[in-house]
Design a protein around this motif. Structure first.
Motif, PDB file in Angstrom:
ATOM      1  N   MET A 243      51.798  36.445  36.836  1.00 12.23           N
ATOM      2  CA  MET A 243      50.812  36.839  37.834  1.00 12.23           C
ATOM      3  C   MET A 243      51.103  36.214  39.192  1.00 12.23           C
ATOM      4  O   MET A 243      50.896  36.845  40.241  1.00 12.23           O
ATOM      5  CB  MET A 243      49.414  36.455  37.362  1.00 12.23           C
ATOM      6  CG  MET A 243      48.963  37.183  36.106  1.00 12.23           C
ATOM      7  SD  MET A 243      47.355  36.637  35.529  1.00 12.23           S
ATOM      8  CE  MET A 243      46.284  37.513  36.658  1.00 12.23           C
ATOM      9  N   GLN A 244      51.589  34.994  39.195  1.00  9.69           N
ATOM     10  CA  GLN A 244      51.856  34.304  40.453  1.00  9.69           C
ATOM     11  C   GLN A 244      52.984  34.946  41.246  1.00  9.69           C
ATOM     12  O   GLN A 244      53.107  34.719  42.454  1.00  9.69           O
ATOM     13  CB  GLN A 244      52.183  32.832  40.172  1.00  9.69           C
ATOM     14  CG  GLN A 244      50.970  32.022  39.756  1.00  9.69           C
ATOM     15  CD  GLN A 244      51.323  30.610  39.325  1.00  9.69           C
ATOM     16  OE1 GLN A 244      52.361  30.388  38.697  1.00  9.69           O
ATOM     17  NE2 GLN A 244      50.480  29.658  39.654  1.00  9.69           N
ATOM     18  N   SER A 245      53.800  35.764  40.579  1.00  9.57           N
ATOM     19  CA  SER A 245      54.885  36.441  41.275  1.00  9.57           C
ATOM     20  C   SER A 245      54.470  37.803  41.812  1.00  9.57           C
ATOM     21  O   SER A 245      55.283  38.492  42.434  1.00  9.57           O
ATOM     22  CB  SER A 245      56.079  36.617  40.321  1.00  9.57           C
ATOM     23  OG  SER A 245      55.781  37.556  39.295  1.00  9.57           O
ATOM     24  N   CYS A 246      53.210  38.192  41.572  1.00  7.27           N
ATOM     25  CA  CYS A 246      52.745  39.536  41.928  1.00  7.27           C
ATOM     26  C   CYS A 246      51.748  39.499  43.084  1.00  7.27           C
ATOM     27  O   CYS A 246      51.123  38.476  43.360  1.00  7.27           O
ATOM     28  CB  CYS A 246      52.086  40.199  40.716  1.00  7.27           C
ATOM     29  SG  CYS A 246      53.229  40.497  39.342  1.00  7.27           S
ATOM     30  N   ALA A 247      51.608  40.655  43.744  1.00  8.50           N
ATOM     31  CA  ALA A 247      50.627  40.822  44.811  1.00  8.50           C
ATOM     32  C   ALA A 247      49.486  41.734  44.393  1.00  8.50           C
ATOM     33  O   ALA A 247      48.397  41.661  44.960  1.00  8.50           O
ATOM     34  CB  ALA A 247      51.299  41.389  46.060  1.00  8.50           C
ATOM     35  N   ILE A 248      49.749  42.612  43.423  1.00 15.60           N
ATOM     36  CA  ILE A 248      48.756  43.585  42.968  1.00 15.60           C
ATOM     37  C   ILE A 248      48.701  43.558  41.448  1.00 15.60           C
ATOM     38  O   ILE A 248      49.734  43.443  40.782  1.00 15.60           O
ATOM     39  CB  ILE A 248      49.117  45.004  43.441  1.00 15.60           C
ATOM     40  CG1 ILE A 248      49.133  45.083  44.967  1.00 15.60           C
ATOM     41  CG2 ILE A 248      48.139  46.039  42.881  1.00 15.60           C
ATOM     42  CD1 ILE A 248      49.620  46.425  45.503  1.00 15.60           C
ATOM     43  N   ALA A 249      47.494  43.696  40.885  1.00 17.85           N
ATOM     44  CA  ALA A 249      47.317  43.841  39.448  1.00 17.85           C
ATOM     45  C   ALA A 249      46.664  45.186  39.165  1.00 17.85           C
ATOM     46  O   ALA A 249      45.655  45.530  39.788  1.00 17.85           O
ATOM     47  CB  ALA A 249      46.458  42.711  38.880  1.00 17.85           C
ATOM     48  N   VAL A 250      47.230  45.944  38.250  1.00 15.79           N
ATOM     49  CA  VAL A 250      46.621  47.170  37.754  1.00 15.79           C
ATOM     50  C   VAL A 250      46.087  46.838  36.372  1.00 15.79           C
ATOM     51  O   VAL A 250      46.851  46.536  35.448  1.00 15.79           O
ATOM     52  CB  VAL A 250      47.637  48.327  37.683  1.00 15.79           C
ATOM     53  CG1 VAL A 250      46.940  49.625  37.262  1.00 15.79           C
ATOM     54  CG2 VAL A 250      48.336  48.509  39.023  1.00 15.79           C
ATOM     55  N   CYS A 251      44.751  46.869  36.211  1.00 16.20           N
ATOM     56  CA  CYS A 251      44.149  46.315  35.012  1.00 16.20           C
ATOM     57  C   CYS A 251      42.746  46.871  34.809  1.00 16.20           C
ATOM     58  O   CYS A 251      42.256  47.670  35.606  1.00 16.20           O
ATOM     59  CB  CYS A 251      44.097  44.791  35.105  1.00 16.20           C
ATOM     60  SG  CYS A 251      43.150  44.165  36.528  1.00 16.20           S
ATOM     61  N   SER A 252      42.092  46.420  33.749  1.00 15.29           N
ATOM     62  CA  SER A 252      40.679  46.701  33.531  1.00 15.29           C
ATOM     63  C   SER A 252      39.856  45.574  34.145  1.00 15.29           C
ATOM     64  O   SER A 252      40.384  44.486  34.408  1.00 15.29           O
ATOM     65  CB  SER A 252      40.388  46.819  32.034  1.00 15.29           C
ATOM     66  OG  SER A 252      41.051  47.930  31.482  1.00 15.29           O
ATOM     67  N   PRO A 253      38.547  45.800  34.357  1.00 15.86           N
ATOM     68  CA  PRO A 253      37.720  44.758  34.983  1.00 15.86           C
ATOM     69  C   PRO A 253      37.269  43.687  33.986  1.00 15.86           C
ATOM     70  O   PRO A 253      36.094  43.395  33.842  1.00 15.86           O
ATOM     71  CB  PRO A 253      36.526  45.549  35.530  1.00 15.86           C
ATOM     72  CG  PRO A 253      36.398  46.706  34.606  1.00 15.86           C
ATOM     73  CD  PRO A 253      37.797  47.075  34.211  1.00 15.86           C
ATOM     74  N   ALA A 280      33.280  48.352  36.812  1.00 16.35           N
ATOM     75  CA  ALA A 280      34.338  48.876  37.676  1.00 16.35           C
ATOM     76  C   ALA A 280      33.753  49.563  38.906  1.00 16.35           C
ATOM     77  O   ALA A 280      34.285  49.440  40.018  1.00 16.35           O
ATOM     78  CB  ALA A 280      35.206  49.849  36.879  1.00 16.35           C
ATOM     79  N   LYS A 281      32.668  50.303  38.720  1.00 13.23           N
ATOM     80  CA  LYS A 281      32.014  50.970  39.848  1.00 13.23           C
ATOM     81  C   LYS A 281      31.466  49.947  40.840  1.00 13.23           C
ATOM     82  O   LYS A 281      31.612  50.083  42.057  1.00 13.23           O
ATOM     83  CB  LYS A 281      30.886  51.874  39.355  1.00 13.23           C
ATOM     84  CG  LYS A 281      30.167  52.634  40.481  1.00 13.23           C
ATOM     85  CD  LYS A 281      29.039  53.503  39.941  1.00 13.23           C
ATOM     86  CE  LYS A 281      28.412  54.350  41.053  1.00 13.23           C
ATOM     87  NZ  LYS A 281      27.919  53.539  42.182  1.00 13.23           N
ATOM     88  N   PHE A 282      30.819  48.914  40.313  1.00 11.30           N
ATOM     89  CA  PHE A 282      30.243  47.877  41.168  1.00 11.30           C
ATOM     90  C   PHE A 282      31.329  47.177  41.977  1.00 11.30           C
ATOM     91  O   PHE A 282      31.182  46.966  43.191  1.00 11.30           O
ATOM     92  CB  PHE A 282      29.500  46.862  40.305  1.00 11.30           C
ATOM     93  CG  PHE A 282      28.892  45.720  41.078  1.00 11.30           C
ATOM     94  CD1 PHE A 282      27.636  45.851  41.654  1.00 11.30           C
ATOM     95  CD2 PHE A 282      29.569  44.527  41.220  1.00 11.30           C
ATOM     96  CE1 PHE A 282      27.075  44.804  42.372  1.00 11.30           C
ATOM     97  CE2 PHE A 282      29.013  43.470  41.935  1.00 11.30           C
ATOM     98  CZ  PHE A 282      27.758  43.618  42.511  1.00 11.30           C
ATOM     99  N   LEU A 283      32.423  46.814  41.338  1.00 13.86           N
ATOM    100  CA  LEU A 283      33.509  46.124  42.032  1.00 13.86           C
ATOM    101  C   LEU A 283      34.112  47.006  43.124  1.00 13.86           C
ATOM    102  O   LEU A 283      34.460  46.524  44.204  1.00 13.86           O
ATOM    103  CB  LEU A 283      34.586  45.703  41.026  1.00 13.86           C
ATOM    104  CG  LEU A 283      34.150  44.667  39.988  1.00 13.86           C
ATOM    105  CD1 LEU A 283      35.247  44.451  38.961  1.00 13.86           C
ATOM    106  CD2 LEU A 283      33.768  43.344  40.645  1.00 13.86           C
TER     107      LEU A 283
END
Length: 346
Positions: A243-253, A280-283
């Protein structure tokens, strides 16, 4: 005085393993405080049962989720020199019914319910909803119920608790794709099948984390094999490092989302269950992330195109309030939860 905590949670290919890992983190913190922990379940995969065995937690399989099964078990654990607590972490609404709550309490057992459902009356001694959505909901509770709401009570894994909240990362960079241990909506396979057809995404490095309960593990491995900009990790223990090497995460909430927020990643969200859809809607509405799909919707070409656009352009409009969210996070929330548990077992 012997103090016992019975933790009920399930984990399998249909519901995933999030309930289990949250409960395991709570159990590890309670064990530090000299409380005896026993796990209860009605459906727990062999791999997760193995985790319990490796950590030397007793586990007991119950034959039913009916209140009679729990009360029979708890009555067998009662005694004058004991203080007992049952923690229930499940989306099954039968555990939120007053009949179940009262039946457990009548055995002399304290009760804690981990819930995201405000549509019930709670008389349990503790309720925990670590999601930020809980702060804007109304829960009907008894005077004796202590409500632990919001990200200040979030249950982070041990390796994240001393991290502190990082600043936002650069707009563009590597991308994490991770949907937990089971990925019940098969998002990983569908997303990678699309991504690997797009030459516009060949400059992006993708880190794909696949859990042990994913039914299409072999297909994902085969599809991504030999692709230069894709790394696949199976059941990895290096999640934080990746995760520390990434800028974006595609995931569930769920857990990955909150770990991503802590580490400064932006998030593209797809809900995996009825419980996650309103979150997910709230976020999305609060500009804490971008939600592109939900568990009860097909992944249409328009949604894939929205994903591609965001990965290529890296817009910021969907994440304008991330600093506000990060200011609410307590990486050591599990310690606060454990303190409240200790209080009701005095």
């Amino acid at each position: 005085m012997q103090k016992n905590v019975f933790v009920y949670c399930n984990g399998n290919s249909k519901i995933g393993s999030g309930h289990f890992w949250r409960c395991l983190n709570i159990a590890d913190e309670l064990r530090k405080r000299q409380l005896a922990i026993t796990f209860l379940y009605t459906s727990l995969s062999d791999k997760l049962q193995q985790v319990l065995a490796e950590k030397e937690y007793p586990g007991t399989a119950l034959n039913t989720t009916l209140k009679e099964g729990f009360t029979e078990y708890l009555n067998g654990q009662s005694g004058k020199q004991r203080r007992n607590l049952l923690i229930v972490d499940s989306d099954l609404t039968e555990f939120y019914e007053l009949d179940f709550q009262n039946a457990v309490i009548q055995t002399g057992t304290k009760l804690m319910i981990i819930t995201v459902n405000p549509n019930f009356k709670y008389v349990s001694h503790l309720i925990l909803n670590q999601n930020i959505l809980s702060l804007s909901q109304n829960y009907d509770t008894s005077k004796e119920t202590r409500a632990l709401f919001g990200p200040e009570y979030f249950i982070y894994k041990l390796e994240y608790r001393d991290e502190g909240v990082r600043k936002k990362t650069k707009t563009n960079g590597d991308v994490l794709i991770a949907f937990g241990g089971a990925d019940p909506c098969n998002y990983t396979f569908q997303l990678m099948k699309f991504i690997l057809t797009k030459t516009e995404l060949e400059h992006i490095n993708f880190h794909v984390v696949v859990g042990p309960l994913n039914p299409q593990l072999d297909d994902i491995m085969e599809m991504c094999s030999g692709v230069g900009n894709v790394s696949v990790y199976y059941n990895t223990i290096r999640m934080k490092e990746i995760m520390q090497s990434c800028a974006i995460a595609v995931c569930s909430p769920g857990m990955v989302y909150w770990e991503s927020i802590l580490l400064g990643l932006r998030t593209i969200l797809l809900s995996s269950s009825p419980r996650e859809k309103p979150i997910a809607k709230f976020l999305n509405d609060q500009h804490y992330g971008l939600t592109i799909s939900n568990y009860d919707e097909p992944l249409s070409i328009k949604k894939f195109e929205l994903l591609e656009k965001e990965l290529v352009l890296g817009t910021t409009e969907f994440y304008s309030r991330l600093d506000h969210l990060r200011g609410m996070i307590n990486p050591k929330g599990v310690e606060k939860v454990a303190e409240e548990i200790e209080k009701i077992l005095i």
